[in-house]
Design an enzyme around this catalytic site. Structure first.
Site, PDB file in Angstrom:
ATOM      1  N   ASP A  54       0.851  -1.192   0.000  1.00 35.31           N
ATOM      2  CA  ASP A  54       0.000   0.000   0.000  1.00 35.31           C
ATOM      3  C   ASP A  54       0.887   1.243   0.000  1.00 35.31           C
ATOM      4  OD1 ASP A  54      -2.351   1.416   0.016  1.00 35.31           O
ATOM      5  OD2 ASP A  54      -2.793   1.082   2.135  1.00 35.31           O
TER       6      ASP A  54
ATOM      7  N   GLU B 159       2.852   4.631  -4.313  1.00 33.83           N
ATOM      8  CA  GLU B 159       2.913   5.427  -5.557  1.00 33.83           C
ATOM      9  C   GLU B 159       4.279   6.098  -5.793  1.00 33.83           C
ATOM     10  OE1 GLU B 159      -0.783   4.157  -4.611  1.00 33.83           O
ATOM     11  OE2 GLU B 159       0.339   5.531  -3.343  1.00 33.83           O
TER      12      GLU B 159
ATOM     13  N   ASP C 106      -8.940   2.870  -2.982  1.00 36.84           N
ATOM     14  CA  ASP C 106     -10.050   3.373  -2.156  1.00 36.84           C
ATOM     15  C   ASP C 106     -11.224   3.821  -3.011  1.00 36.84           C
ATOM     16  OD1 ASP C 106      -8.221   2.918  -0.185  1.00 36.84           O
ATOM     17  OD2 ASP C 106      -7.750   5.018   0.168  1.00 36.84           O
TER      18      ASP C 106
END
Length: 791
Positions: A443, A446, A522
């Site tokens: 997670d 990026e 999300d």
């Protein structure tokens, strides 16, 4: 600080608390200062185009075409893929490619074309280069699939990376797909799409872009043929798409266009031509076979940010047992960590995590751990101390370690573009394995670093190793997650060599399928979020990432019982079948939505368990062919324009067509069927395609159709593998593939091939072999032999 930044700073402090809010304000200013001093100023620029052809140099599979202001290297590879690179750009080094670049096709030749141009002629494709640098890709029959106009560069007078743009034309009837994970798809509407992996910072819906995974990968489908194009540059950029218009009989069509603008990097491109299956086979041979998930990862997963303790985990698992619901994996989010520090455990909340994991594993439930790249910057943290000793963390232009802000507070970031750092990081998963975890979800990679204003990522001036080439975050950003996934996958494979690693990642880039899959991130709770979930899975599959799925129920908010159930029913037919929600969201356990939803969810779970052998087969076929599990309905008939525009249904492999309910209150829905006979999987009513039919979609189920003649591997009542055979149309035959695999190891089972045909009044099934047909080694159940025909 301008007024807008001041407002954002105040909001940041108010939304995340004083301490963390102040950190995000400081982080935003650090980032701004770092880029102000570390990035070269972009001053005057010179525009450049290739100019006219001067000479050519034939070579293997093609050659080099020299223009007055640039050179074009072009060749056709043995797998049929076309490569071209301007200004001396070669296929390697590339983060997308798996292993070495494929060899040029020795049969492809460079020869003169009309008007002073040149062409490369190969078995499956012809590439024509005009005398001013336009590049056309044509089918062997001469149909132009794509025309790249001469590129243009803008070069800084003082030196540095050149910006460039490439405008392309496609057929007026062409439709665009891909570009990574896009919520607005699967068919991409006209607009501009950014190529910069981005945490949107909030739950997203169909109108939000960019998201976590962006790729310069397009699949273009037109009457004349299908092609995939990949512009291999990791830099920030945009793609502007405009569909064409046909002349309505006047003969004056307006071509569709795709304009790519990149802030830097090489101008190099790969194009693959053929059927969708052939295109993705070539793509997989170029970028790597998808990782094969262990069988348990194809079951049902339950996750939540906020389980909070061993007691809550046991309560959830006991609820599944009490209600007779199958559960294969349970995921722990950042609340199981010690103060959100990666690769730690909160001993107060999870005092005996290895014992818990072993107990759950005995009951058939695996534990999966979240892993973030950000490392709390505090001496005494084992990962921070180890990384500091290894000089593993990203530094800025002045040589100082870059600090950001993530969940544990002030944090530093490993430079995964260095092989030594990847090896160090991969070894850290030994701690996770010792805690009893069987899989990992990456997670915040990026990478995300919270800032009160500006981009929530590392400074663009941050320095990266980039496999020895050196560069800054502008070049490394989009492949940061890809390199982290590689580190984790290779580390787990070294640490547990007998088992297939299970890993999926929120962010990534071209080639990420080599190390696992992904999930939606999300996605917003609501009917638009449900629709976006399907778009993401379909789009990612066409970019070569076959294993993915959404947060069932949405990440935020409280889904209504109807919305939750429809999302659950869709998820039960997707590769990653996982419920998940945020810290402040409502519950996601099926029994929390009332007895009716519970009963219908039980049916969906039972069907997923029954279809598990089919999902296993699709996983093996994806690894061997690159074909996604979830495919658009035009997969076998891309020439069907009505199917190209259909985004509310999908094929699951070759056998099933799934039509989820994506709108509230619907108990019937229209379904567009491809050519052939299709059976309603519940009523066994037969429908003939191509056609649009309207069928019942009660709350208890979503419509699922089975292709006539399908041989479907399913789980029998005794738990063994059974062949469910759907009768072919009279005078026709059917077929199917089965890959039996009940393990987690590296053995690749043999593909079993079956045929079905009418013999008098009954359907017979045979297993194909070198010595002819033989009786199947599995029980066979024939359905649809006494079908009712729909008018």
């Amino acid at each position: 600080m301008n007024g807008r930044d001041l407002v954002r700073s105040v909001r940041a402090v108010a939304s995340v608390g004083a301490a963390q809010g102040v950190r995000t304000v400081r982080a935003a200013w650090r980032r701004r200062r770092a880029d102000a001093t570390g990035l070269p100023a972009r001053g005057a620029e010179r525009a450049r185009v290739p100019g006219p052809v001067r000479e050519v140099e034939p070579g293997p599979g093609g050659g080099v075409v020299r223009f007055s202001r640039s050179d074009l290297r072009i060749f056709v590879a043995v797998n049929g893929a076309v490569f071209w690179g301007w200004d001396g750009a070669e296929p390697e080094p590339s983060y997308a490619l798996a292993g070495r670049c494929p060899e040029p096709d020795p049969r492809a030749v460079l020869e003169p074309d009309k008007d002073g141009g040149w062409r490369v002629v190969a078995e499956r494709v012809t590439v024509v280069v005009s005398r001013h640098g336009a590049v056309e890709v044509r089918t062997p029959g001469g149909v132009t699939l794509r025309r790249e106009l001469p590129p243009r560069w803008w070069e800084p007078v003082g030196g540095g990376p050149a910006r460039w743009t490439q405008r392309s034309e496609v057929a007026a009837d062409a439709r665009f797909f891909g570009l990574g994970g896009r919520a607005a798809g699967p068919r991409l509407p006209d607009g501009t799409y950014r190529l910069w992996n981005t945490d949107p910072g909030q739950a997203f819906g169909p109108g939000d872009d960019p998201l976590y995974i962006t790729m310069p990968v397009q699949m273009v489908v037109a009457d004349g043929g299908t092609h995939l194009v990949f512009h291999d540059s990791t830099w920030d950029g945009t793609v502007t798409l405009r569909e064409g218009e046909e002349g309505a009989g006047s003969g004056h069509d307006r071509a569709g266009t795709s304009q790519l603008r990149m802030d830097g990097g090489p101008l190099r491109c790969w194009v693959m031509v053929g059927t969708p299956a052939r295109v993705l086979l070539a793509w997989a041979s170029l970028t790597g076979a998808p990782a094969l998930p262990p069988v348990w990862a194809l079951g049902h997963h339950h996750a939540r940010w906020g389980f909070g303790s061993e007691q809550e985990v046991r309560r959830i698992v006991a609820g599944y047992v009490e209600h007779g619901l199958p559960l294969d994996a349970l995921h722990l989010d950042i609340d199981h960590l010690d103060a959100h520090q990666v690769l730690t455990v909160d001993q107060d909340r999870f005092p005996k995590l290895p014992v818990l994991a072993e107990e759950l594993r005995r009951d058939g439930v695996r534990l999966v751990s979240i892993v973030d790249p950000a490392v709390k910057a505090i001496p005494g943290n084992a990962v921070f101390d180890g990384g500091t000793a290894q000089d593993a963390f990203v530094r800025d232009a002045s040589g100082q370690v870059v600090e950001g802000v993530v969940w544990p507070g002030d944090a530093v970031f490993p430079d995964f573009t260095h092989a030594r750092v990847r090896e160090w990081w991969g070894g850290l998963y030994a701690e996770r394995l010792a805690q009893g975890f069987s899989g990992f979800w990456h997670d915040m990679n990026e990478p995300t670093s919270f800032t009160a204003f500006g981009e929530s990522t590392l400074p663009r001036s941050a320095r990266h190793f980039l496999e020895g080439g050196g560069g800054d975050h502008r070049e490394a950003h989009n492949v940061y997650a890809l390199c982290m996934a590689r580190a984790g996958f290779e580390g787990v494979r070294r640490l547990a060599p007998e088992e297939r690693p299970f890993l999926f990642s929120r962010s990534g880039w071209a080639g990420m399928q080599r190390y696992g899959g992904t999930w939606s991130g999300d996605v917003a709770t609501g009917w638009p979020g449900l629709r976006a979930s399907l778009a993401l899975v379909l789009g990612l599959g066409l970019c070569g990432v076959p294993y993915s799925g959404p947060d069932i129920g949405g990440f935020d908010g409280d889904p209504s019982p109807e919305l939750y159930l429809r999302w659950f029913q869709l998820g039960s037919f997707l590769p990653l079948f996982r419920t998940h929600a945020g810290l402040r969201a409502g519950r996601r356990e099926p029994w929390e939505f009332g007895p009716e939803v519970l009963e219908h969810a039980r049916v969906a779970l039972s069907e997923r368990r029954r279809l598990l052998p089919y999902f296993v087969t699709l996983a093996h076929l994806a690894r061997r062919t690159g074909a996604p599990y979830v495919r658009p309905v035009w997969w076998t008939a891309p020439e069907d324009r009505a199917l190209r525009d259909c985004g509310d249904a999908f094929l699951l492999g070759d056998c099933l067509l799934v039509a989820p309910v994506l709108d509230p209150g619907a108990d019937r829905r229209a379904v567009r069927l491809p050519r052939g006979r299709w059976y309603d999987s519940v009523t066994e009513r037969a429908y003939e395609g191509p056609a649009q039919v309207v069928v019942d979609a009660p709350l208890s189920r979503i419509p699922v159709f089975v292709r006539a003649g399908a041989v479907l591997p399913v789980r029998g009542e005794d738990g063994g593998l059974e062949l469910e055979v759907w009768a072919p149309a009279r005078g026709r035959t059917g077929s199917g593939l089965v890959v039996p695999d009940g393990g987690e190891g590296w053995d690749e089972p043999e593909i079993e091939r079956y045929t079905a045909r009418w013999l008098g009044a009954r359907v017979v099934v045979e297993r194909e072999g070198e010595d002819g047909g033989s009786a199947p080694p599995h029980p066979v159940r024939v359905r649809g032999a006494g079908e009712r025909r729909s008018q």
